[in-house]
Design a protein around this motif. Sequence first.
Motif, short mmCIF file in Angstrom:
data_model
loop_
_atom_site.label_atom_id
_atom_site.label_comp_id
_atom_site.label_asym_id
_atom_site.label_seq_id
_atom_site.Cartn_x
_atom_site.Cartn_y
_atom_site.Cartn_z
N UNK A 185 0.86 -1.18 0.00
CA UNK A 185 0.00 0.00 0.00
C UNK A 185 0.90 1.24 0.00
N UNK A 186 0.94 1.93 -1.12
CA UNK A 186 1.78 3.12 -1.25
C UNK A 186 1.01 4.41 -1.01
N UNK A 187 -0.16 4.30 -0.41
CA UNK A 187 -0.96 5.48 -0.12
C UNK A 187 -1.46 6.12 -1.40
N UNK A 188 -1.16 7.39 -1.58
CA UNK A 188 -1.63 8.11 -2.77
C UNK A 188 -0.72 7.88 -3.98
N UNK A 189 0.38 7.20 -3.78
CA UNK A 189 1.29 6.90 -4.89
C UNK A 189 0.90 5.57 -5.54
N UNK A 190 1.34 5.38 -6.77
CA UNK A 190 1.02 4.18 -7.54
C UNK A 190 2.31 3.52 -8.01
N UNK A 191 2.36 2.19 -7.93
CA UNK A 191 3.52 1.45 -8.43
C UNK A 191 3.39 1.28 -9.94
N UNK A 192 4.44 1.66 -10.67
CA UNK A 192 4.51 1.44 -12.12
C UNK A 192 5.82 0.72 -12.41
N UNK A 193 5.72 -0.40 -13.10
CA UNK A 193 6.92 -1.22 -13.32
C UNK A 193 7.73 -0.77 -14.52
N UNK A 194 7.06 -0.49 -15.63
CA UNK A 194 7.78 -0.33 -16.90
C UNK A 194 7.54 1.03 -17.54
N UNK A 195 8.59 1.80 -17.75
CA UNK A 195 8.43 3.05 -18.50
C UNK A 195 8.42 2.79 -20.00
N UNK A 196 7.90 3.73 -20.74
CA UNK A 196 8.00 3.68 -22.19
C UNK A 196 9.34 4.30 -22.59
N UNK A 197 10.08 3.61 -23.44
CA UNK A 197 11.38 4.12 -23.88
C UNK A 197 11.15 5.07 -25.05
N UNK A 198 11.31 6.35 -24.77
CA UNK A 198 11.02 7.37 -25.78
C UNK A 198 12.05 7.36 -26.90
N UNK A 199 13.30 7.05 -26.57
CA UNK A 199 14.34 6.96 -27.59
C UNK A 199 15.35 5.89 -27.18
N UNK A 200 15.49 4.86 -27.99
CA UNK A 200 16.44 3.79 -27.67
C UNK A 200 17.87 4.32 -27.75
N UNK A 201 18.74 3.73 -26.94
CA UNK A 201 20.13 4.16 -26.90
C UNK A 201 21.01 3.18 -27.67
N UNK A 202 21.70 3.69 -28.70
CA UNK A 202 22.65 2.90 -29.47
C UNK A 202 24.03 3.55 -29.36
N UNK A 203 25.04 2.72 -29.12
CA UNK A 203 26.40 3.21 -29.00
C UNK A 203 27.29 2.50 -30.01
N UNK A 204 28.03 3.27 -30.79
CA UNK A 204 29.04 2.70 -31.68
C UNK A 204 30.36 2.63 -30.91
N UNK A 205 30.83 1.41 -30.68
CA UNK A 205 31.97 1.20 -29.79
C UNK A 205 33.01 0.32 -30.49
N UNK A 206 34.28 0.66 -30.27
CA UNK A 206 35.38 -0.14 -30.81
C UNK A 206 36.38 -0.43 -29.70
N UNK A 207 37.44 -1.16 -30.04
CA UNK A 207 38.48 -1.48 -29.06
C UNK A 207 39.15 -0.22 -28.53
N UNK A 208 39.08 0.87 -29.27
CA UNK A 208 39.70 2.13 -28.83
C UNK A 208 38.96 2.76 -27.65
N UNK A 209 37.71 2.33 -27.42
CA UNK A 209 36.91 2.88 -26.31
C UNK A 209 37.06 2.05 -25.03
N UNK A 210 37.69 0.89 -25.13
CA UNK A 210 37.72 -0.05 -24.01
C UNK A 210 38.81 0.28 -22.99
N UNK A 211 38.53 -0.16 -21.75
CA UNK A 211 39.51 -0.13 -20.65
C UNK A 211 40.01 1.28 -20.33
N UNK A 212 39.10 2.25 -20.36
CA UNK A 212 39.50 3.62 -20.04
C UNK A 212 38.94 4.03 -18.69
#
Length: 212
Positions: A185-212
């Motif tokens: 019972x969270x009182x006046x608050x509501x439990x929400x499990x899952x947000x909507x992802x407005x913009x997915x995150x993509x990362x272009x990564x190479x060995x040059x980005x590693x271990x820093x």
Amino acid sequence: MKNLTLILLIIFCLFFCKQKPKNDSAFSLKYTRNNNELTVNFENRTSQNIIFPVPNTLEFGDKNFKDFSTQGGKERDFPINVYAIIEDNQSSKFYQKKLDSIRNAYLTEIGNADFIGDERLGDGNSVFYLKSNGKLSIKYKLIIKQSSPIEKYSSKFKQNYYPYDKVLKGNYPEGEYLRRFSKLDFGKAKFIAQPVIADSLFLNISQNDANK
């Protein structure tokens, strides 16, 4: 007369559908990146204060593999390991204490009390409270690793947000204590499990980005 009534109903329906806000976009997240710091920006556009969980580790999938995560470990090795760990002292202390208490009680119940206090950095979930029409930013440290010997490799990595809705409905080890927490019972608050992802995150990564 019947035709006129039907036309009026159609017009009313079209107007109502346009005006009615989409429920699935009421609680959403967006990502921002600043070097090796990721920020997950949540927005609550509902009329209620909400309680919601977030993963302590953000997992990234490599487009060259089907796996949900490239964090790696004993089960599987990847050319580059990419993940992000939540920074300390950001959660709601009051609700976090409740979640941790339920988790510890559940571990004791199933005979795994020895695991209490043995969590690794990035394990589990954090809990947050967000007011109606409020915004909240949660910071993570981005980890990019490549084991020696360093080999040439590059790929696109996608952040795969933890599927809380699926976990709460399915048979997952962490699902039961999350379900129990969600039914408090969270009182006046509501439990929400899952947000909507407005913009997915993509990362272009190479060995040059590693271990820093």
